[in-house]
Design an enzyme around this catalytic site. Structure first.
Site, PDB file in Angstrom:
ATOM      1  N   GLU A 114      27.190 -32.299 -10.144  1.00 22.22           N
ATOM      2  CA  GLU A 114      27.049 -33.091 -11.373  1.00 22.22           C
ATOM      3  C   GLU A 114      26.248 -32.297 -12.395  1.00 22.22           C
ATOM      4  O   GLU A 114      25.488 -31.407 -12.039  1.00 22.22           O
ATOM      5  CB  GLU A 114      26.272 -34.392 -11.093  1.00 22.22           C
ATOM      6  CG  GLU A 114      26.926 -35.316 -10.115  1.00 22.22           C
ATOM      7  CD  GLU A 114      25.987 -36.432  -9.672  1.00 22.22           C
ATOM      8  OE1 GLU A 114      24.970 -36.688 -10.349  1.00 22.22           O
ATOM      9  OE2 GLU A 114      26.285 -37.040  -8.631  1.00 22.22           O
ATOM     10  N   LYS A 116      23.239 -31.528 -14.790  1.00 28.28           N
ATOM     11  CA  LYS A 116      21.831 -31.899 -14.828  1.00 28.28           C
ATOM     12  C   LYS A 116      21.481 -32.177 -16.290  1.00 28.28           C
ATOM     13  O   LYS A 116      21.337 -31.260 -17.103  1.00 28.28           O
ATOM     14  CB  LYS A 116      20.962 -30.772 -14.269  1.00 28.28           C
ATOM     15  CG  LYS A 116      19.512 -31.167 -14.132  1.00 28.28           C
ATOM     16  CD  LYS A 116      18.761 -30.119 -13.317  1.00 28.28           C
ATOM     17  CE  LYS A 116      17.332 -30.552 -13.049  1.00 28.28           C
ATOM     18  NZ  LYS A 116      16.556 -30.849 -14.245  1.00 28.28           N
ATOM     19  N   ASP A 118      19.550 -33.027 -19.569  1.00 25.24           N
ATOM     20  CA  ASP A 118      18.197 -32.726 -20.016  1.00 25.24           C
ATOM     21  C   ASP A 118      17.637 -33.928 -20.768  1.00 25.24           C
ATOM     22  O   ASP A 118      17.648 -33.988 -21.991  1.00 25.24           O
ATOM     23  CB  ASP A 118      18.210 -31.494 -20.912  1.00 25.24           C
ATOM     24  CG  ASP A 118      16.818 -30.922 -21.083  1.00 25.24           C
ATOM     25  OD1 ASP A 118      15.919 -31.311 -20.309  1.00 25.24           O
ATOM     26  OD2 ASP A 118      16.630 -30.101 -21.985  1.00 25.24           O
ATOM     27  N   TYR A 223      23.248 -42.054 -12.165  1.00 21.21           N
ATOM     28  CA  TYR A 223      23.777 -41.221 -11.087  1.00 21.21           C
ATOM     29  C   TYR A 223      23.275 -41.569  -9.694  1.00 21.21           C
ATOM     30  O   TYR A 223      23.576 -40.870  -8.741  1.00 21.21           O
ATOM     31  CB  TYR A 223      23.505 -39.741 -11.349  1.00 21.21           C
ATOM     32  CG  TYR A 223      22.086 -39.415 -11.755  1.00 21.21           C
ATOM     33  CD1 TYR A 223      21.032 -39.544 -10.865  1.00 21.21           C
ATOM     34  CD2 TYR A 223      21.814 -38.970 -13.043  1.00 21.21           C
ATOM     35  CE1 TYR A 223      19.745 -39.255 -11.244  1.00 21.21           C
ATOM     36  CE2 TYR A 223      20.507 -38.676 -13.435  1.00 21.21           C
ATOM     37  CZ  TYR A 223      19.485 -38.819 -12.538  1.00 21.21           C
ATOM     38  OH  TYR A 223      18.198 -38.538 -12.915  1.00 21.21           O
ATOM     39  N   LYS A 311      19.672 -24.056 -12.031  1.00 17.82           N
ATOM     40  CA  LYS A 311      19.288 -23.964 -13.447  1.00 17.82           C
ATOM     41  C   LYS A 311      20.038 -22.819 -14.110  1.00 17.82           C
ATOM     42  O   LYS A 311      20.040 -21.699 -13.600  1.00 17.82           O
ATOM     43  CB  LYS A 311      17.786 -23.681 -13.568  1.00 17.82           C
ATOM     44  CG  LYS A 311      16.905 -24.802 -13.072  1.00 17.82           C
ATOM     45  CD  LYS A 311      16.739 -25.852 -14.151  1.00 17.82           C
ATOM     46  CE  LYS A 311      15.738 -26.915 -13.785  1.00 17.82           C
ATOM     47  NZ  LYS A 311      14.356 -26.540 -13.885  1.00 17.82           N
ATOM     48  N   CYS A 405       2.603 -11.779 -54.056  1.00 19.57           N
ATOM     49  CA  CYS A 405       3.592 -12.843 -53.938  1.00 19.57           C
ATOM     50  C   CYS A 405       4.958 -12.320 -54.375  1.00 19.57           C
ATOM     51  O   CYS A 405       5.079 -11.733 -55.454  1.00 19.57           O
ATOM     52  CB  CYS A 405       3.181 -14.028 -54.807  1.00 19.57           C
ATOM     53  SG  CYS A 405       4.448 -15.300 -54.869  1.00 19.57           S
ATOM     54  N   CYS A 408       5.653 -14.248 -57.904  1.00 17.24           N
ATOM     55  CA  CYS A 408       4.851 -14.192 -59.131  1.00 17.24           C
ATOM     56  C   CYS A 408       3.898 -12.998 -59.142  1.00 17.24           C
ATOM     57  O   CYS A 408       3.121 -12.847 -60.078  1.00 17.24           O
ATOM     58  CB  CYS A 408       4.061 -15.482 -59.305  1.00 17.24           C
ATOM     59  SG  CYS A 408       2.747 -15.681 -58.089  1.00 17.24           S
ATOM     60  N   CYS A 423      -0.085 -17.656 -51.373  1.00 17.88           N
ATOM     61  CA  CYS A 423      -0.153 -17.362 -52.802  1.00 17.88           C
ATOM     62  C   CYS A 423      -0.916 -18.516 -53.430  1.00 17.88           C
ATOM     63  O   CYS A 423      -0.534 -19.668 -53.278  1.00 17.88           O
ATOM     64  CB  CYS A 423       1.250 -17.281 -53.397  1.00 17.88           C
ATOM     65  SG  CYS A 423       1.235 -17.336 -55.203  1.00 17.88           S
ATOM     66  N   CYS A 428       2.741 -20.435 -59.760  1.00 11.99           N
ATOM     67  CA  CYS A 428       3.777 -19.622 -59.125  1.00 11.99           C
ATOM     68  C   CYS A 428       5.121 -20.363 -59.170  1.00 11.99           C
ATOM     69  O   CYS A 428       5.217 -21.503 -58.712  1.00 11.99           O
ATOM     70  CB  CYS A 428       3.388 -19.341 -57.678  1.00 11.99           C
ATOM     71  SG  CYS A 428       4.708 -18.637 -56.700  1.00 11.99           S
TER      72      CYS A 428
END
Ligand code: IVH
Length: 674
Positions: A114, A116, A118, A223, A311, A405, A408, A423, A428
């Site tokens: 089946e 798994k 999550d 399940y 897994k 920046c 600017c 900044c 700006c």
């Protein structure tokens, strides 16, 4: 037959029909009727229940979302311990597991494989077919009672198709699509994204407001069941079929295998298609099919010897770093993003990954043109995991960290104790753009049709420089922009006008004050009620609010110490932007006309929406319910009240109109009620 008996009969038929449609739709994936037809029947059921609240039963489809907040979660003992599973990471681990099985039961066995899921393990208790309790796994022996939140999951049957009792186990999960949407919303609200759908599902199920849990749109796959359950099956395959027959949703993606080869083939097949599945899976569970054989194999302290979880390996992809882009956010933080050669990873094409901050770049030792390994955190968010230095050209340069920046040219600073580059130029243009885009966004002032592109043009054309300017724009201003015609211009002006009413909580959040997220803004608005009260509050007053800490209060007070902020607010007020919050919390423990009473609202009010009125009343200590019954103390009526009013009159319940309601609110200390 009397009218009463007819109604009751009809209600039973509707309940059965609606539950049957839900079973076909959610469990068997078959749609028997249109959504419209379903809605029609559902409304008919609601109407009968509104007239006869005493007939509302626990398994009615109307009872999925209650209107009560929960007071925490009670502990529940599981009928039988909920085990976890041992892990397998490769072919050899699975072969070793199969060998142990053969040693225990011989070579005549089959294995159920089946997905798994999550999500979060849950246990659902049914008594004679009725859903009575749902719990988390907890430590395996005791979990938490999350019945009310689980009831909101549409695929969870409130009544089984046969009157069986038992404890059924499975997984509650958040579909990928919902998870992605939730994270987009969180991002827009300035909240950090949830790492994976499992955390999102767990968070949803621990909401104390079931209505919020319902919004998270979870689903379930069942399940397993405890040995006390009245399901007759001698194998896992049969059990899944029987569970499905009684109405529990099971995952059809499963396979009964005879040997290792078949198991491995199934694993490969699912691994290939798993990114196309609407839910997240992190492996395959392999279970010995026969229950007699399961018993023979038994359990270790932690896990069954008859099952193992394979897994999937974390997926990695290799690609090349082409560029690093630096973007300026609305608070001036400059963040690097890696731009890479497009590569397929875990189901999507990836070409950008956030590098978060300078520290990470240094930790990775990243150079331009590097060969990098990327993965997806929580299987969703792409990240650079490591650099393969063997491919590095001798002349390649390390990523240069900007000193100015990118927008600017102001010198960037790194604030003490912070990893972020910032900044600090208040003018700006990149910050302005990000700030105003945030201001108009759906989660803030929600100005429909006004997105980043238009904001950018408005700034470029010097039509605006701050968010208040938006409210002073005329249709003609918009017509100056690229590709904006009469109709759009008109719509934009209307949308801006409409946004004036959002209220103090939205406005505070929209201002983009550092650290003040949507939740904090709401708490502050609830506490102070008006912008004036917020502006004059000192740090102590602000940090006394439950849920607001030092950092937020400091930032808020600092914001309103700035002359520019005061000017901005003045201009919002002048043009009619609403700067108060009607739902101000009553702080004093004062008596009012509503505390402790069971109240129903009906009809439409002028001053408040139904939800607002409900919240005000709840803040005042009232219990607001949906239907009128003998237990109702008071019915508050707006215009066009219907059957609830008639019902209340016949029961002799106290009735209050909107004007009196507002008056009483004002007396109870709710500001702005009148
Ligand atoms: S069977 C005694 N089947 O995986 C056997 N578990 O690591 C109990 N899970 O806590 C588990 N999908 O939350 C089983 N199809 C599946 C599953 C599954 C997800 C979770 C479950 C359990 C964990 C074990």
């Amino acid at each position: 037959m009397s009218e009463q008996t007819k109604d009751l009969k009809r209600l039973e038929v509707l309940k059965e029909q609606l539950n049957d449609y839900a079973y076909h739709y959610y469990v068997l994936d078959q749609s028997l009727i249109s959504d419209a037809e379903y809605d029609r029947l559902y409304k008919e059921l609601l109407a009968i229940e509104a007239d006869h609240p005493e007939w509302i039963s626990q398994d009615s489809p109307s009872q999925r979302v209650g209107d009560q907040l929960l007071e925490g979660f009670q502990k529940v003992n599981h009928a039988q311990a909920m085990y976890s599973l041992g892990n397998a990471f490769n072919e050899a681990d699975i072969q070793a597991f199969i060998k142990r099985v053969e040693e225990g039961v011989g070579d005549r066995y089959s294995l159920m494989c089946e997905c798994k899921i999550d999500g979060l393990a849950i246990a659902l208790t049914y008594e004679e077919g009725l859903f009575i309790r749902g719990a988390t796994r907890g430590n395996g022996q005791t979990g938490e009672d999350i019945t009310q939140n689980l009831r909101t999951i549409p695929s969870l049957p409130l009544r089984l198709r046969q009157p069986v009792s038992g404890e059924f186990r499975g997984e509650a999960y958040m579909p990928k699509e919902i998870f992605a949407k939730l994270n987009t919303l969180r991002d827009e609200a300035g909240e950090s994204p949830l790492a994976n759908p499992r955390n999102a599902a767990a968070g949803a199920l621990r909401q104390i407001d079931p209505a919020k849990a319902a919004q998270r749109q979870l689903n379930i796959f069942m399940y397993n069941c405890s040995s006390h359950s009245e399901i007759v099956a001698d194998s896992q395959a049969k059990l899944l079929e029987e569970m499905e027959a009684v109405g529990l949703r099971t995952n059809p993606l499963r396979k009964l295998c005879k040997n290792f080869e078949e198991v491995w083939e199934f694993i490969q097949r699912v691994n290939h298609q798993r990114h196309q599945l609407p839910y997240e899976i992190d492996g395959i569970v392999i279970k010995v099919n026969s229950f007699t054989q399961q018993e023979k194999l038994g359990y270790t302290v932690k896990a069954p010897r008859w099952a193992i979880a394979y897994k999937f390996p974390a997926e990695l992809a290799q690609t090349t770093l082409i560029d690093v882009e630096w973007t300026v956010g609305r608070t001036g933080v400059v963040t690097p993003t890696a731009v890479m050669k497009p590569v397929l990873l875990a189901g999507t094409t990836v070409q950008r990954a956030s590098l978060h901050n300078v520290d990470l770049i240094e930790k990775l030792g990243l150079h331009m043109g590097d060969r990098v390994m990327i993965h997806k955190a929580g299987d969703i968010i792409p990240e650079i995991k490591q650099v393969d230095r063997t491919y590095r050209k001798p002349d390649s340069l390390p990523i240069s960290i900007p000193e100015q920046c990118p927008q600017c040219s102001e010198e960037l600073i790194q604030i003490k104790d912070e990893v972020a580059l910032r900044c600090v130029n208040p003018n700006c243009p990149a910050q302005r753009l990000a700030q105003i885009t945030h201001f108009v966004s759906r989660v803030a002032m929600n100005i429909d049709g006004l997105g980043e592109k238009i904001v950018e043009q408005l700034l470029d054309n010097q039509l605006i420089k701050d968010p208040a300017d938006l409210y002073y724009l005329k249709q003609d201003d918009f017509l100056k922009l690229d590709k904006v015609k009469e109709k759009t211009a008109n719509n934009l002006v209307t949308a801006i006008e409409n946004s004036k009413d959002r209220g103090l909580d939205r406005l505070l959040f929209a201002l983009g004050i550092r650290h003040v997220g949507a939740k904090a803004a709401r708490l502050i608005a609830e506490e102070f009620g008006t912008i004036e009260a917020v502006m004059t509050a000192d740090q102590d007053q602000v940090s006394q609010i439950d849920g607001i800490g030092e950092i937020i209060s400091q930032s808020l007070v600092h914001y309103f110490e700035q002359e520019t902020s005061l000017e901005l607010i003045k201009r919002f007020k002048k043009i009619g932007v609403k700067t108060d919050f009607p739902l101000k919390k009553v702080v004093e423990d004062q008596l009012n006309d509503f505390a402790g009473k069971t109240i129903v609202l009906t009809g439409s009010m002028e001053r408040y929406s139904r939800n607002e009125a409900k919240q005000i009343l709840q803040n005042l200590g009232a219990n607001v319910t949906n239907s009128v019954s003998k237990k109702t103390d008071l019915l508050i009526v707006g215009s066009e009240a219907g059957s609830k009013l008639t019902k209340a009159q016949s029961l002799g319940i106290l009735i209050m109109n909107e004007a009196t309601f507002l008056e009483k609110l004002a007396e109870s200390g709710i500001k702005n009620a009148k």
